[in-house]
Design a protein around this motif. Structure first.
Motif, PDB file in Angstrom:
ATOM      1  N   LEU A  39       6.655 -17.090  10.350  1.00  0.00           N
ATOM      2  CA  LEU A  39       6.919 -17.011  11.788  1.00  0.00           C
ATOM      3  C   LEU A  39       5.815 -17.671  12.616  1.00  0.00           C
ATOM      4  O   LEU A  39       6.081 -18.263  13.658  1.00  0.00           O
ATOM      5  CB  LEU A  39       7.086 -15.549  12.211  1.00  0.00           C
ATOM      6  CG  LEU A  39       8.376 -14.847  11.753  1.00  0.00           C
ATOM      7  CD1 LEU A  39       8.354 -13.382  12.149  1.00  0.00           C
ATOM      8  CD2 LEU A  39       9.600 -15.537  12.328  1.00  0.00           C
ATOM      9  N   ALA A  40       4.556 -17.550  12.142  1.00  0.00           N
ATOM     10  CA  ALA A  40       3.441 -18.140  12.892  1.00  0.00           C
ATOM     11  C   ALA A  40       3.545 -19.652  12.969  1.00  0.00           C
ATOM     12  O   ALA A  40       2.995 -20.273  13.879  1.00  0.00           O
ATOM     13  CB  ALA A  40       2.112 -17.741  12.245  1.00  0.00           C
ATOM     14  N   ARG A  41       4.256 -20.240  12.017  1.00  0.00           N
ATOM     15  CA  ARG A  41       4.438 -21.690  12.013  1.00  0.00           C
ATOM     16  C   ARG A  41       5.692 -22.116  12.767  1.00  0.00           C
ATOM     17  O   ARG A  41       5.867 -23.289  13.066  1.00  0.00           O
ATOM     18  CB  ARG A  41       4.480 -22.192  10.569  1.00  0.00           C
ATOM     19  CG  ARG A  41       3.103 -22.171   9.899  1.00  0.00           C
ATOM     20  CD  ARG A  41       3.188 -22.296   8.388  1.00  0.00           C
ATOM     21  NE  ARG A  41       1.865 -22.523   7.800  1.00  0.00           N
ATOM     22  CZ  ARG A  41       0.967 -21.569   7.576  1.00  0.00           C
ATOM     23  NH1 ARG A  41       1.255 -20.316   7.902  1.00  0.00           N
ATOM     24  NH2 ARG A  41      -0.212 -21.858   7.045  1.00  0.00           N
ATOM     25  N   LEU A  42       6.572 -21.145  13.045  1.00  0.00           N
ATOM     26  CA  LEU A  42       7.809 -21.454  13.766  1.00  0.00           C
ATOM     27  C   LEU A  42       7.728 -21.099  15.245  1.00  0.00           C
ATOM     28  O   LEU A  42       8.457 -21.663  16.062  1.00  0.00           O
ATOM     29  CB  LEU A  42       8.984 -20.691  13.135  1.00  0.00           C
ATOM     30  CG  LEU A  42       9.333 -21.063  11.688  1.00  0.00           C
ATOM     31  CD1 LEU A  42      10.379 -20.109  11.141  1.00  0.00           C
ATOM     32  CD2 LEU A  42       9.828 -22.502  11.613  1.00  0.00           C
ATOM     33  N   LEU A  43       6.851 -20.141  15.582  1.00  0.00           N
ATOM     34  CA  LEU A  43       6.733 -19.682  16.959  1.00  0.00           C
ATOM     35  C   LEU A  43       5.384 -20.096  17.537  1.00  0.00           C
ATOM     36  O   LEU A  43       4.480 -20.525  16.812  1.00  0.00           O
ATOM     37  CB  LEU A  43       6.894 -18.159  17.006  1.00  0.00           C
ATOM     38  CG  LEU A  43       8.202 -17.611  16.413  1.00  0.00           C
ATOM     39  CD1 LEU A  43       8.200 -16.093  16.393  1.00  0.00           C
ATOM     40  CD2 LEU A  43       9.407 -18.134  17.192  1.00  0.00           C
ATOM     41  N   GLY A  79      14.749 -12.179  10.913  1.00  0.00           N
ATOM     42  CA  GLY A  79      13.824 -12.710  11.912  1.00  0.00           C
ATOM     43  C   GLY A  79      13.461 -14.161  11.642  1.00  0.00           C
ATOM     44  O   GLY A  79      13.425 -14.992  12.566  1.00  0.00           O
ATOM     45  N   ILE A  80      13.210 -14.483  10.367  1.00  0.00           N
ATOM     46  CA  ILE A  80      12.885 -15.862  10.007  1.00  0.00           C
ATOM     47  C   ILE A  80      14.072 -16.781  10.280  1.00  0.00           C
ATOM     48  O   ILE A  80      13.926 -17.886  10.828  1.00  0.00           O
ATOM     49  CB  ILE A  80      12.461 -15.944   8.524  1.00  0.00           C
ATOM     50  CG1 ILE A  80      11.105 -15.238   8.334  1.00  0.00           C
ATOM     51  CG2 ILE A  80      12.382 -17.393   8.060  1.00  0.00           C
ATOM     52  CD1 ILE A  80      10.693 -15.116   6.887  1.00  0.00           C
ATOM     53  N   MET A 131      16.594 -20.948  13.830  1.00  0.00           N
ATOM     54  CA  MET A 131      17.706 -21.337  14.689  1.00  0.00           C
ATOM     55  C   MET A 131      17.300 -21.493  16.147  1.00  0.00           C
ATOM     56  O   MET A 131      18.136 -21.711  17.025  1.00  0.00           O
ATOM     57  CB  MET A 131      18.830 -20.304  14.566  1.00  0.00           C
ATOM     58  CG  MET A 131      19.455 -20.250  13.175  1.00  0.00           C
ATOM     59  SD  MET A 131      20.563 -18.836  12.943  1.00  0.00           S
ATOM     60  CE  MET A 131      21.844 -19.207  14.138  1.00  0.00           C
ATOM     61  N   GLY A 132      15.987 -21.337  16.413  1.00  0.00           N
ATOM     62  CA  GLY A 132      15.480 -21.565  17.762  1.00  0.00           C
ATOM     63  C   GLY A 132      15.532 -20.355  18.663  1.00  0.00           C
ATOM     64  O   GLY A 132      15.522 -20.498  19.893  1.00  0.00           O
ATOM     65  N   ALA A 133      15.542 -19.138  18.087  1.00  0.00           N
ATOM     66  CA  ALA A 133      15.620 -17.920  18.908  1.00  0.00           C
ATOM     67  C   ALA A 133      14.317 -17.636  19.653  1.00  0.00           C
ATOM     68  O   ALA A 133      14.298 -16.833  20.585  1.00  0.00           O
ATOM     69  CB  ALA A 133      15.995 -16.718  18.051  1.00  0.00           C
ATOM     70  N   GLY A 134      13.224 -18.260  19.226  1.00  0.00           N
ATOM     71  CA  GLY A 134      11.948 -18.080  19.917  1.00  0.00           C
ATOM     72  C   GLY A 134      11.457 -16.646  19.880  1.00  0.00           C
ATOM     73  O   GLY A 134      11.470 -15.999  18.834  1.00  0.00           O
TER      74      GLY A 134
END
Length: 485
Positions: free
Chosen positions: A33-37, A160-161, A166-169
């Motif tokens: 998540l830290a790399r996606l958000l 969550g991942i 999918m761009g849920a932020g």
């Protein structure tokens, strides 16, 4: 006494299974998540959590520990208490929903409005889950709770991942947690069903009021010491700075939770039977705190010197600005670890009133520390230093009150238990200083592994030398376990 010892062992084992396996999963999920958000996403959640935690104090009002402590509650009492939590939870959820516009305007961030509104559902679920959850702990159902938490963490972590991909932020952080809370309530209520009582009576509330009221006041005061740092950073510095600080704080909490979160849930349910035997209570406290200190003190040295490697390896280069804050906060780890269990000991001793007065002093010290820090320097590092310094002062105050006013016991045996852990920490620090003079330029992951093993080996060798652990026995036990599999 042997039954209490067995209950503690069983409780610790299953709580350890829950927390340690859960931490491994949480670390993996957090790394993704830290790399996606973005830090801003974490900052928004941290900002909302500050206000929701405040409402959470009013939804809990000390009910959970009071249900655990009282042994004479009937099913009718439990239904009345549950009905009360439904009413309070509904009111607080409406307040959270209605205040979302004000909070969004205060921070000048419109995203906070829908985030707060969604979180208001979690406020209600958290309130109605108090009684079923307390009954699970009261009846020592640690195995079932461990299994539940592990399964939910995997399932909702994957959701969550997927949502983040999918761009849920920011919603990838909040929706799975609310769904997990709802499932936890349904699970707990299956084992210990409680129902809304249409003929609600305050008589049942009065049974727990003398205990829960002081715990509620304690939580109300300590709320400010736990959250004022985030309010100050979010308002006076920036949301991004809050995101970096929150990530540093959460990362520092991971190893801390691996120890205290295993012990904390077990202490009050098991030790409440010793509330009339303070001599035995103090003896248990000495042993438990000494064990925690043996882990916590050398751990702070390892975290401090491995800070850069830990942050970058786990979360990526974009979180580099959080490294100095993490290293400063790591110095507070041993004192946080020995401070956290004081709450369950106060409660198990039936001394919520003394816990409340202790909390007032601790909160005052912490708030003064934050104010001084932000006056001197408006940086997250200054706030981190205030956290580390005030937690030391609060530990001293808490143990003085616990031993002097509640247990009527001497602090000398407890203080003697700190000598060897602190000596071990000095040795680890000196070893790392010598290692840094070698100027080895290893890749980050390799550096983390090497430095981590160095600190662990120095601590184990010292503890083996002074007789706290036996490396040979640990090795033989590990070999036997491997052969069994």
């Amino acid at each position: 006494m042997s039954e209490i010892k067995d209950n503690i062992k069983r409780g610790l084992f299953w709580t350890a299974v829950d927390k340690y396996s859960g931490q491994i999963i949480a670390i993996g999920i957090s790394m993704v998540l830290a790399r996606l958000l973005t830090p801003g996403d974490y900052g928004i959640v941290a900002t909302a959590t500050v206000f929701l935690s405040f409402l959470g104090i009013f939804t809990s009002i000390g009910i959970g520990p009071a249900v655990i402590q009282r042994k004479d509650l009937t099913q009718e009492d439990l239904n009345n208490i549950f009905t009360f939590t439904v009413i309070i939870g509904g009111i607080c959820a409406l307040i959270a929903f209605g205040s979302s516009w004000l909070i969004a305007d205060f921070y000048g961030n419109e995203v906070l409005r829908p985030v707060m509104q969604i979180f208001s559902i979690g406020v209600f679920i958290g309130a109605i889950n108090m009684v079923p959850s307390a009954l699970m702990s009261k009846n020592l159902r640690f195995k079932e709770m461990a299994t539940r938490n592990l399964l939910f963490q995997i399932f909702f972590g994957v959701i969550g991942i997927a949502a983040a991909f999918m761009g849920a932020g920011v919603y990838a952080l909040i929706l799975p947690s609310i769904a997990s809370s709802l499932c936890s309530f349904l699970y707990n209520n299956h084992f210990y069903p409680v129902r809304i009582n249409l003929r609600f009576s305050f008589v049942s509330i009065k049974k727990i009021f003398s205990f829960s009221s002081y715990l509620f006041l304690f939580e109300l005061f300590t709320y400010f010491s736990r959250n004022l740092d985030k309010v100050i950073i979010g308002k006076d510095i920036s949301e991004n700075a809050l995101g970096y600080y929150e990530k540093s704080y959460r990362l520092m909490q991971l190893p801390l939770q691996n120890v205290t979160a295993v012990i904390y849930p077990v202490l009050q349910p098991v030790l409440s039977s010793l509330q009339d035997n303070m001599k035995e209570m103090s003896s248990k406290c000495n042993k438990i705190i000494s064990m925690i200190a043996c882990i916590g003190f050398p751990l702070c040295a390892i975290l401090y010197f491995c800070g850069e490697e830990i942050v970058i390896v786990m979360f990526g280069d974009q979180w580099g600005p959080s490294i100095p804050t993490f290293k400063i906060l790591s110095l507070s780890v041993p004192f946080m670890m020995i401070l956290y269990p004081t709450g369950p000991f106060f409660l198990a001793s039936n001394s919520s009133k003394t816990l409340f007065y202790t909390g007032i002093i601790n909160t005052t010290v912490t708030i003064c520390g934050y104010i001084i820090a932000i006056y001197i320097d408006k940086t997250t590092e200054a706030i981190a230093w205030s956290v580390s310094i005030t937690v030391i002062l609060n530990s001293i105050n808490s143990y003085f009150n616990l031993y002097n006013r509640v247990m009527k016991a001497s602090l000398v045996p407890l203080l003697k238990g700190f000598i060897r852990p602190m000596t071990c920490t000095i040795l680890v620090f000196c070893t790392y200083i010598g290692y840094e003079y070698m100027s080895l330029h290893l890749p980050l992951f390799a550096s983390l592994v090497v430095k981590g093993l160095i600190g662990l080996l120095v601590a184990l060798i010292y503890y083996n030398f002074v007789g706290i652990v036996n490396i040979k026995e640990l090795y033989c036990l590990l070999i036997r376990k491997l052969k069994c599999h």
